[in-house]
Write a protein that holds these residues in place. Structure first.
Motif, PDB file in Angstrom:
ATOM      1  N   LEU A  18      -9.770  -3.584 -33.674  1.00  0.00           N
ATOM      2  CA  LEU A  18      -8.381  -3.196 -33.945  1.00  0.00           C
ATOM      3  C   LEU A  18      -8.231  -1.720 -33.618  1.00  0.00           C
ATOM      4  N   ARG A  19      -7.012  -1.345 -33.264  1.00  0.00           N
ATOM      5  CA  ARG A  19      -6.710   0.061 -33.039  1.00  0.00           C
ATOM      6  C   ARG A  19      -5.537   0.447 -33.916  1.00  0.00           C
ATOM      7  N   LEU A  20      -5.783   1.398 -34.790  1.00  0.00           N
ATOM      8  CA  LEU A  20      -4.736   1.914 -35.661  1.00  0.00           C
ATOM      9  C   LEU A  20      -4.115   3.153 -35.036  1.00  0.00           C
ATOM     10  N   SER A  21      -2.824   3.313 -35.277  1.00  0.00           N
ATOM     11  CA  SER A  21      -2.108   4.499 -34.832  1.00  0.00           C
ATOM     12  C   SER A  21      -1.364   5.098 -36.006  1.00  0.00           C
ATOM     13  N   CYS A  22      -1.195   6.403 -35.968  1.00  0.00           N
ATOM     14  CA  CYS A  22      -0.433   7.100 -37.001  1.00  0.00           C
ATOM     15  C   CYS A  22       0.335   8.218 -36.337  1.00  0.00           C
ATOM     16  N   ALA A  23       1.654   8.124 -36.413  1.00  0.00           N
ATOM     17  CA  ALA A  23       2.518   9.124 -35.797  1.00  0.00           C
ATOM     18  C   ALA A  23       3.164   9.977 -36.878  1.00  0.00           C
ATOM     19  N   ALA A  24       3.089  11.279 -36.687  1.00  0.00           N
ATOM     20  CA  ALA A  24       3.695  12.226 -37.625  1.00  0.00           C
ATOM     21  C   ALA A  24       5.010  12.733 -37.048  1.00  0.00           C
ATOM     22  N   SER A  25       5.984  12.866 -37.920  1.00  0.00           N
ATOM     23  CA  SER A  25       7.286  13.371 -37.484  1.00  0.00           C
ATOM     24  C   SER A  25       7.897  14.189 -38.620  1.00  0.00           C
ATOM     25  N   GLY A  26       8.898  15.005 -38.249  1.00  0.00           N
ATOM     26  CA  GLY A  26       9.580  15.808 -39.254  1.00  0.00           C
ATOM     27  C   GLY A  26       9.420  17.293 -38.993  1.00  0.00           C
ATOM     28  N   SER A  27       9.406  18.040 -40.082  1.00  0.00           N
ATOM     29  CA  SER A  27       9.350  19.504 -40.010  1.00  0.00           C
ATOM     30  C   SER A  27       7.917  19.973 -39.783  1.00  0.00           C
ATOM     31  N   ILE A  28       7.501  19.936 -38.536  1.00  0.00           N
ATOM     32  CA  ILE A  28       6.121  20.249 -38.186  1.00  0.00           C
ATOM     33  C   ILE A  28       6.078  21.473 -37.281  1.00  0.00           C
ATOM     34  N   PHE A  29       5.375  22.498 -37.737  1.00  0.00           N
ATOM     35  CA  PHE A  29       5.093  23.632 -36.864  1.00  0.00           C
ATOM     36  C   PHE A  29       3.844  23.326 -36.051  1.00  0.00           C
ATOM     37  N   SER A  30       2.812  22.854 -36.756  1.00  0.00           N
ATOM     38  CA  SER A  30       1.594  22.406 -36.098  1.00  0.00           C
ATOM     39  C   SER A  30       0.833  21.497 -37.064  1.00  0.00           C
ATOM     40  N   ILE A  31      -0.049  20.693 -36.498  1.00  0.00           N
ATOM     41  CA  ILE A  31      -0.885  19.830 -37.337  1.00  0.00           C
ATOM     42  C   ILE A  31      -2.324  20.274 -37.183  1.00  0.00           C
ATOM     43  N   ASN A  32      -2.945  20.579 -38.273  1.00  0.00           N
ATOM     44  CA  ASN A  32      -4.327  21.028 -38.257  1.00  0.00           C
ATOM     45  C   ASN A  32      -5.233  19.804 -38.186  1.00  0.00           C
ATOM     46  N   ALA A  33      -5.794  19.403 -39.265  1.00  0.00           N
ATOM     47  CA  ALA A  33      -6.665  18.237 -39.256  1.00  0.00           C
ATOM     48  C   ALA A  33      -5.866  16.962 -39.498  1.00  0.00           C
ATOM     49  N   MET A  34      -6.326  15.891 -38.893  1.00  0.00           N
ATOM     50  CA  MET A  34      -5.785  14.554 -39.161  1.00  0.00           C
ATOM     51  C   MET A  34      -6.972  13.642 -39.454  1.00  0.00           C
ATOM     52  N   GLY A  35      -6.712  12.598 -40.186  1.00  0.00           N
ATOM     53  CA  GLY A  35      -7.829  11.728 -40.507  1.00  0.00           C
ATOM     54  C   GLY A  35      -7.393  10.372 -41.017  1.00  0.00           C
ATOM     55  N   TRP A  36      -8.385   9.533 -41.160  1.00  0.00           N
ATOM     56  CA  TRP A  36      -8.188   8.199 -41.706  1.00  0.00           C
ATOM     57  C   TRP A  36      -9.082   8.023 -42.934  1.00  0.00           C
ATOM     58  N   TYR A  37      -8.513   7.431 -43.946  1.00  0.00           N
ATOM     59  CA  TYR A  37      -9.224   7.054 -45.151  1.00  0.00           C
ATOM     60  C   TYR A  37      -8.989   5.559 -45.373  1.00  0.00           C
ATOM     61  N   ARG A  38      -9.815   4.977 -46.211  1.00  0.00           N
ATOM     62  CA  ARG A  38      -9.590   3.582 -46.550  1.00  0.00           C
ATOM     63  C   ARG A  38      -9.897   3.348 -48.013  1.00  0.00           C
ATOM     64  N   GLN A  39      -9.253   2.329 -48.551  1.00  0.00           N
ATOM     65  CA  GLN A  39      -9.476   1.966 -49.941  1.00  0.00           C
ATOM     66  C   GLN A  39      -9.546   0.453 -50.039  1.00  0.00           C
ATOM     67  N   ALA A  40     -10.710  -0.026 -50.378  1.00  0.00           N
ATOM     68  CA  ALA A  40     -10.896  -1.453 -50.598  1.00  0.00           C
ATOM     69  C   ALA A  40     -10.513  -1.794 -52.039  1.00  0.00           C
ATOM     70  N   ALA A  41     -10.228  -3.044 -52.270  1.00  0.00           N
ATOM     71  CA  ALA A  41      -9.814  -3.478 -53.603  1.00  0.00           C
ATOM     72  C   ALA A  41     -10.878  -3.126 -54.633  1.00  0.00           C
ATOM     73  N   GLY A  42     -10.462  -2.461 -55.684  1.00  0.00           N
ATOM     74  CA  GLY A  42     -11.366  -2.107 -56.758  1.00  0.00           C
ATOM     75  C   GLY A  42     -12.275  -0.932 -56.478  1.00  0.00           C
ATOM     76  N   LYS A  43     -12.068  -0.275 -55.346  1.00  0.00           N
ATOM     77  CA  LYS A  43     -12.927   0.851 -54.989  1.00  0.00           C
ATOM     78  C   LYS A  43     -12.102   2.113 -54.788  1.00  0.00           C
ATOM     79  N   GLN A  44     -12.795   3.240 -54.755  1.00  0.00           N
ATOM     80  CA  GLN A  44     -12.121   4.510 -54.526  1.00  0.00           C
ATOM     81  C   GLN A  44     -11.813   4.699 -53.044  1.00  0.00           C
ATOM     82  N   ARG A  45     -10.815   5.510 -52.797  1.00  0.00           N
ATOM     83  CA  ARG A  45     -10.487   5.853 -51.418  1.00  0.00           C
ATOM     84  C   ARG A  45     -11.633   6.669 -50.833  1.00  0.00           C
ATOM     85  N   GLU A  46     -11.985   6.371 -49.578  1.00  0.00           N
ATOM     86  CA  GLU A  46     -13.079   7.071 -48.931  1.00  0.00           C
ATOM     87  C   GLU A  46     -12.683   7.525 -47.530  1.00  0.00           C
TER      88      GLU A  46
END
Length: 120
Positions: A18-46
């Motif tokens: 699978l390929r995930l995409s994430c588009a940012a929009s709005g009041s943006i001067f610049s974007i520093n870091a971007m990332g992906w996290y995940r959270q499985a049922a009953g677990k902490q976000r990682e």
């Protein structure tokens, strides 16, 4: 305000991609870091993977070699290519961006999440 919109999640069989995409929009001067996290049922976000504006990447050790993060700075978009998916990759995947709204003011933003389900 800044909005992150994820897409690309869904149901896939083990071994698929699978390929995930994430588009940012709005009041943006610049974007520093971007990332992906995940959270499985009953677990902490990682952390899954992160990428700086210069293209430096980091990954969760357990995912190296299967997942690849990339970004298109011109489109304010980050991608996550996920290969050889396993049932344990099933989770809600969240996009994150550390945004400079105006010089000197940074904020952390999250997407709404996209479900990835890997069947065995």
């Amino acid at each position: 305000q800044v909005r992150l919109v994820e897409s690309g999640g869904g149901l896939v069989q083990a071994g698929g991609s699978l390929r995930l995409s994430c588009a940012a929009s709005g009041s943006i001067f610049s974007i520093n870091a971007m990332g992906w996290y995940r959270q499985a049922a009953g677990k902490q976000r990682e952390l899954v993977a992160g990428i700086t504006s210069g293209g430096s990447t980091n990954y969760a050790d357990s995912l190296k070699g299967r997942f690849t993060i990339s970004r298109d700075n011109a489109k304010n978009t980050v991608y996550l290519q996920m290969n050889s998916l396993k049932p344990e990759d099933t989770a809600v995947y969240y996009c994150n961006a550390f945004v400079t709204i105006t010089p000197g003011i940074q904020r952390d933003y999250w997407g709404q999440g996209t479900q990835v389900t890997v069947s065995s």
